[in-house]
Design a protein around this motif. Structure first.
Motif, mmCIF file in Angstrom:
data_model
loop_
_atom_site.group_PDB
_atom_site.id
_atom_site.type_symbol
_atom_site.label_atom_id
_atom_site.label_comp_id
_atom_site.label_asym_id
_atom_site.label_seq_id
_atom_site.Cartn_x
_atom_site.Cartn_y
_atom_site.Cartn_z
ATOM 1 N N ALA A 289 0.836 -1.199 0.000
ATOM 2 C CA ALA A 289 0.000 0.000 0.000
ATOM 3 C C ALA A 289 0.869 1.246 0.000
ATOM 4 N N LEU A 290 0.239 2.365 -0.278
ATOM 5 C CA LEU A 290 0.851 3.680 -0.099
ATOM 6 C C LEU A 290 0.328 4.179 1.237
ATOM 7 N N PHE A 291 1.192 4.271 2.236
ATOM 8 C CA PHE A 291 0.727 4.249 3.618
ATOM 9 C C PHE A 291 0.171 5.550 4.160
ATOM 10 N N HIS A 292 0.568 6.684 3.627
ATOM 11 C CA HIS A 292 0.022 7.917 4.191
ATOM 12 C C HIS A 292 -0.040 9.015 3.142
ATOM 13 N N GLU A 293 -0.734 10.078 3.516
ATOM 14 C CA GLU A 293 -1.088 11.104 2.536
ATOM 15 C C GLU A 293 0.030 12.096 2.249
ATOM 16 N N SER A 294 1.137 11.986 2.942
ATOM 17 C CA SER A 294 2.259 12.897 2.695
ATOM 18 C C SER A 294 3.463 12.166 2.118
ATOM 19 N N ALA A 295 3.256 10.958 1.608
ATOM 20 C CA ALA A 295 4.363 10.200 1.020
ATOM 21 C C ALA A 295 4.965 10.978 -0.156
ATOM 22 N N PRO A 296 6.273 11.298 -0.103
ATOM 23 C CA PRO A 296 6.855 12.151 -1.147
ATOM 24 C C PRO A 296 7.382 11.397 -2.369
ATOM 25 N N GLY A 297 7.534 10.061 -2.258
ATOM 26 C CA GLY A 297 8.241 9.337 -3.295
ATOM 27 C C GLY A 297 9.737 9.436 -3.078
ATOM 28 N N LEU A 298 10.506 8.980 -4.050
ATOM 29 C CA LEU A 298 11.970 8.981 -3.929
ATOM 30 C C LEU A 298 12.587 9.906 -4.971
ATOM 31 N N ILE B 117 13.195 7.236 2.695
ATOM 32 C CA ILE B 117 12.680 5.880 2.876
ATOM 33 C C ILE B 117 11.668 5.845 4.012
ATOM 34 N N VAL B 118 12.026 6.407 5.168
ATOM 35 C CA VAL B 118 11.109 6.351 6.312
ATOM 36 C C VAL B 118 9.954 7.333 6.160
ATOM 37 N N SER B 119 10.081 8.307 5.259
ATOM 38 C CA SER B 119 8.963 9.216 4.997
ATOM 39 C C SER B 119 7.916 8.561 4.111
ATOM 40 N N ASN B 120 8.329 7.577 3.328
ATOM 41 C CA ASN B 120 7.389 6.848 2.474
ATOM 42 C C ASN B 120 6.861 5.597 3.153
ATOM 43 N N TYR B 121 7.753 4.895 3.821
ATOM 44 C CA TYR B 121 7.361 3.645 4.497
ATOM 45 C C TYR B 121 7.448 3.896 5.989
ATOM 46 N N ILE B 122 6.323 4.287 6.587
ATOM 47 C CA ILE B 122 6.346 4.851 7.938
ATOM 48 C C ILE B 122 6.144 3.830 9.046
ATOM 49 N N TYR B 123 5.861 2.563 8.682
ATOM 50 C CA TYR B 123 5.587 1.559 9.723
ATOM 51 C C TYR B 123 6.725 0.547 9.825
ATOM 52 N N PHE C 180 -13.340 5.027 3.717
ATOM 53 C CA PHE C 180 -11.891 4.959 3.902
ATOM 54 C C PHE C 180 -11.326 6.270 4.478
ATOM 55 N N SER C 181 -12.193 7.234 4.715
ATOM 56 C CA SER C 181 -11.765 8.520 5.270
ATOM 57 C C SER C 181 -12.368 8.814 6.633
ATOM 58 N N TYR C 182 -13.544 8.253 6.901
ATOM 59 C CA TYR C 182 -14.263 8.553 8.135
ATOM 60 C C TYR C 182 -14.787 7.264 8.742
ATOM 61 N N PRO C 183 -14.762 7.102 10.077
ATOM 62 C CA PRO C 183 -14.309 8.082 11.069
ATOM 63 C C PRO C 183 -12.787 8.184 11.202
ATOM 64 N N LYS C 184 -12.071 7.195 10.640
ATOM 65 C CA LYS C 184 -10.609 7.257 10.684
ATOM 66 C C LYS C 184 -10.069 7.067 9.278
ATOM 67 N N PRO C 185 -9.123 7.911 8.835
ATOM 68 C CA PRO C 185 -8.516 7.708 7.524
ATOM 69 C C PRO C 185 -7.864 6.329 7.431
ATOM 70 N N GLN C 186 -8.198 5.587 6.366
ATOM 71 C CA GLN C 186 -7.673 4.236 6.190
ATOM 72 C C GLN C 186 -7.163 4.032 4.769
#
Length: 534
Positions: A359-368, A377-383, A422-428
Motif C-alpha cells: 500500500a501507499l501508507f500515508h497522505e504525505s508520502a513524497p516518493g523517492l 525511505i522512512v517518509s514513504n514507508y512509515i511503519y 476509507f476517510s471517516y471516522p478514521k482515515p484508512q
C-alpha cells in the motif's frame, strides 16, 4: 474545608513519537508534538486546583526518532518516557503500537516510567492475570477526593501485531473487562469519580448511534458508554479524531487527535454533601497546540537523540535514474506508480515469490528523489512492518482485490473519488493495496464485490481453488484492514527484517535504480473508459 472543588483531567493520545514541531520528511513547521503539549500542560496545571494527567496510548512508536532509538540507542533511556516523567504524568495506557518494537523495548519503557501503565484487558493467556500488573490507578487528593483511572485498549491487536511481540498474551473485550473491574473498584475503592482511559474509538455515530464501521470489536467506545454503568469520563483514542463536548448516556467523552496536536481537558466540578464528594458538572474540551511555542526544556531532553536521528536520516543510500516522486497521492493509487512497483519488487526479491501486494501508507508520502536518503525511505514507508509469505487461494486473492476495489466510488459516469468509508471516522487509505505479479482490472462502475475483472497469473486465469504464494506485510497477513481472507492462512516463511531496512539494503546493493511500470493493473469506469480524477 471548601464545599466545592474542580478537578481538571488532562489527556494526550496517539502522540506516535512526535516531540519536535516539524515534519521529518521535509523539515517544514508543524503544529504538533510533545514540546508544544508540554507548554500547554504546564500552563493548564498551574491554573488548576487539582489535576490528573494521562497518556492514552500509542506513545513510543511513530517517528524516525523512535525508530532510530529502538534500533541503535536502546542502551540509552527512552526519550518519550523521560519527557512524560518530567511532566509528572499520573498514568499511561498501552496502545496497539506500543508492541511494534517488541516486548523487550516495551518492557524497558514501562520499567523506566515513574507512573504505571494500565491495561486491564491485556492478560497472560495462561493465568488470565493482567500482564502489566495494574488495571487501574488511584489518586487521592489532600481534600480527600478520590479518583480512579482504569486503562483498557483495543482488543484487535492480534489482528495486526507480529506474533512474537504478543506471545502468551490474551486481549479481552474492553467492555467485558470493564464490566468486571468497575464493580470491583466501586466496592473496594469507593472512588468519587471513575475515569476510563481507552485506547480505542467509536464504532457508532455519537449523535445517532448508527454503526459507522463493521462491528469487529476493534472499537468499543459507544458500547462502553451504553452498556457499562458507573463511568463518569471516557478518554478515547486510536481513531485519531478530534472529539470534544461529547456526552453519551451521561458519560463525558473526549478524543484529542494525533501527533500531539491537541490536549484534552475534562473539567469536573464536585460539591460536598456530608462526607461525600458529588459530581455537579462535567465539561470537556480540546486545547489546540497551534501557535503555542514549544517548551525548550522538554525539547532539550530529546536533543541528543534527535541529532543522531537527523544525521542518520541524511545518509545517502542510493540513486534513482528517473522519476519516482509522487506529485498527486490519489493518482498514485488510481494508476500504477513506479514507487509502488519498486516496493513490491523489493518484497518479492526478499521473499522469493512471484506475487506481492503493498500500500501507499500515508497522505504525505513524497516518493523517492534522485539521491535517496534514509529520510525519504522512512517518509514513504512509515511503519516497522516485516514481511510474511502466505499460501492463499485464487478465491482469497479475488476477495482481497475486491476489498481494495471498494476504495473507489464513481461520481457521475467517469469521475472517480475515494469511498468516504476509507476517510471517516478514521482515515484508512493504507488499506488500499496494489499488486504485482498478477494482472487485473478494477471496474468502478460495477457493484462492490464484483469489480475485479480479467484476473490472471502468468497469462492464465487465476483459479478459485488453486494455491498461490503471496508476500505482504505482517499487518495485512494477520488480516488487518478488513482483509479477513488472509487470517490464519498457512505461513510459508517470515522475513523479520523491517521493510525500511530491506528497502535500504536493496538500494545499497544495486546502487542505481531505474523506475519501471509494467502496466499489470488498471482502474477503469465501464468499458475501459477514461477516468476523471476529483
Amino acid at each position: 474545608m471548601k464545599a466545592e472543588v474542580i478537578l481538571s483531567i488532562f489527556a494526550t493520545s496517539d502522540i506516535h513519537g512526535h516531540i519536535f514541531p516539524y515534519l521529518y520528511g521535509n523539515g517544514e513547521h508543524a503544529d504538533h508534538g510533545l514540546g508544544k503539549l508540554a507548554a500547554l500542560i504546564k500552563k493548564e496545571k498551574e491554573k488548576s486546583e487539582i489535576s490528573i494527567l494521562i497518556d492514552n496510548g500509542d506513545l513510543i512508536q511513530g517517528t524516525p526518532l523512535t525508530y532510530y532509538y529502538s534500533r541503535f540507542l536502546i542502551s540509552q533511556k527512552n526519550p518519550m518516557i523521560q519527557i512524560l516523567n518530567k511532566l509528572e504524568y499520573d498514568a499511561a495506557v498501552i496502545g496497539n503500537h506500543e508492541f511494534n518494537y517488541g516486548k523487550s523495548i516495551l518492557a524497558r519503557a514501562v520499567s523506566e516510567s515513574n507512573f504505571p501503565w494500565l491495561a486491564a484487558n491485556i492478560l497472560f493467556s495462561t493465568t488470565k492475570e493482567t500482564y502489566f500488573g495494574l488495571p487501574y490507578k488511584i489518586k487521592t487528593f489532600p481534600n480527600g477526593l478520590k479518583a480512579v483511572v482504569i486503562g483498557v485498549t483495543t482488543r484487535y491487536i492480534p489482528n495486526w501485531e507480529k506474533k512474537q511481540h504478543i506471545e502468551n498474551l490474551a486481549f479481552e473485550s474492553a467492555v467485558a473487562s470493564l464490566k468486571r473491574w468497575i464493580p470491583y473498584v466501586q466496592e473496594e475503592e469507593k472512588p468519587d469519580i471513575i475515569i476510563v482511559s481507552y485506547h480505542g474509538g467509536f464504532e457508532r455515530d455519537l449523535s445517532t448511534g448508527e454503526p459507522t464501521e463493521e462491528q469487529t470489536g476493534e472499537n468499543e467506545a459507544y458500547k462502553i458508554c451504553t452498556e457499562v454503568p458507573g463511568i463518569d469520563v471516557l478518554i478515547t483514542g486510536h481513531q485519531h479524531r478530534f472529539i470534544e463536548e461529547g456526552k453519551i448516556n451521561g458519560v463525558s467523552v473526549v478524543q484529542p487527535g494525533f501527533n500531539g496536536q491537541a490536549l484534552a481537558k475534562v473539567t469536573v466540578k464536585f460539591k460536598k454533601n456530608h462526607n461525600d464528594w458529588l459530581i455537579a458538572e462535567k465539561h470537556s474540551t480540546l486545547i489546540s497546540a497551534k501557535e503555542v511555542p514549544p517548551d525548550e526544556a522538554i525539547l532539550n531532553i530529546a536533543d541528543y537523540y534527535e541529532a543522531k536521528t537527523q544525521k542518520w536520516l541524511d545518509t545517502v543510500i542510493g540513486e534513482i535514474e528517473g522519476d519516482m516522486l509522487i506529485d498527486d497521492i490519489f493518482e498514485a493509487r488510481l494508476r500504477e506508480h513506479p514507487l509502488i512497483e519498486f516496493f513490491n519488487k523489493v518484497q518479492m526479491e526478499a521473499a522469493g515469490t512471484d506475487i506481492s501486494c503493498t500500500a501507499l501508507f500515508h497522505e504525505s508520502a513524497p516518493g523517492l528523489s534522485h539521491q535517496v536518503t534514509m529520510r525519504e525511505i522512512v517518509s514513504n514507508y512509515i511503519y516497522p512492518n516485516s514481511l510474511s509469505v502466505l499460501k492463499v487461494t485464487g478465491k482469497d486473492i479475488k476477495g482481497a482485490l475486491e476489498r481494495s476495489a471498494a476504495y473507489f466510488e464513481l461520481k457521475g459516469d467517469t469521475e472517480v473519488i475515494v469511498n468516504p468509508e476509507f476517510s471517516y471516522p478514521k482515515p484508512q487509505h493504507y488499506n488500499y493495496d496494489m499488486w504485482e505479479g498478477i494482472q487485473y482490472e478494477i471496474d468502478v462502475s460495477r457493484p462492490k464485490g464484483e469489480r475485479v475483472i480479467a484476473l490472471q497469473f502468468k497469462g492464465q486465469p487465476v483459479m478459485e481453488d488453486a494455491e498461490y504464494e503471496v508476500v505482504m506485510n505482517n499487518y495485512r497477513a494477520a488480516g488487518g484492514g478488513g482483509y479477513t481472507m488472509f487470517r490464519d492462512k498457512p505461513v510459508v516463511k517470515e522475513i523479520l527484517t523491517d521493510m525500511t531496512e530491506l528497502i535500504a539494503n536493496y538500494l545499497l546493493e544495486n546502487k542505481k535504480i531505474m523506475p519501471s511500470l509494467n502496466h499489470n493493473w488498471k482502474v477503469v469506469a465501464g468499458n475501459g473508459g477514461d477516468l476523471l480524477v476529483n
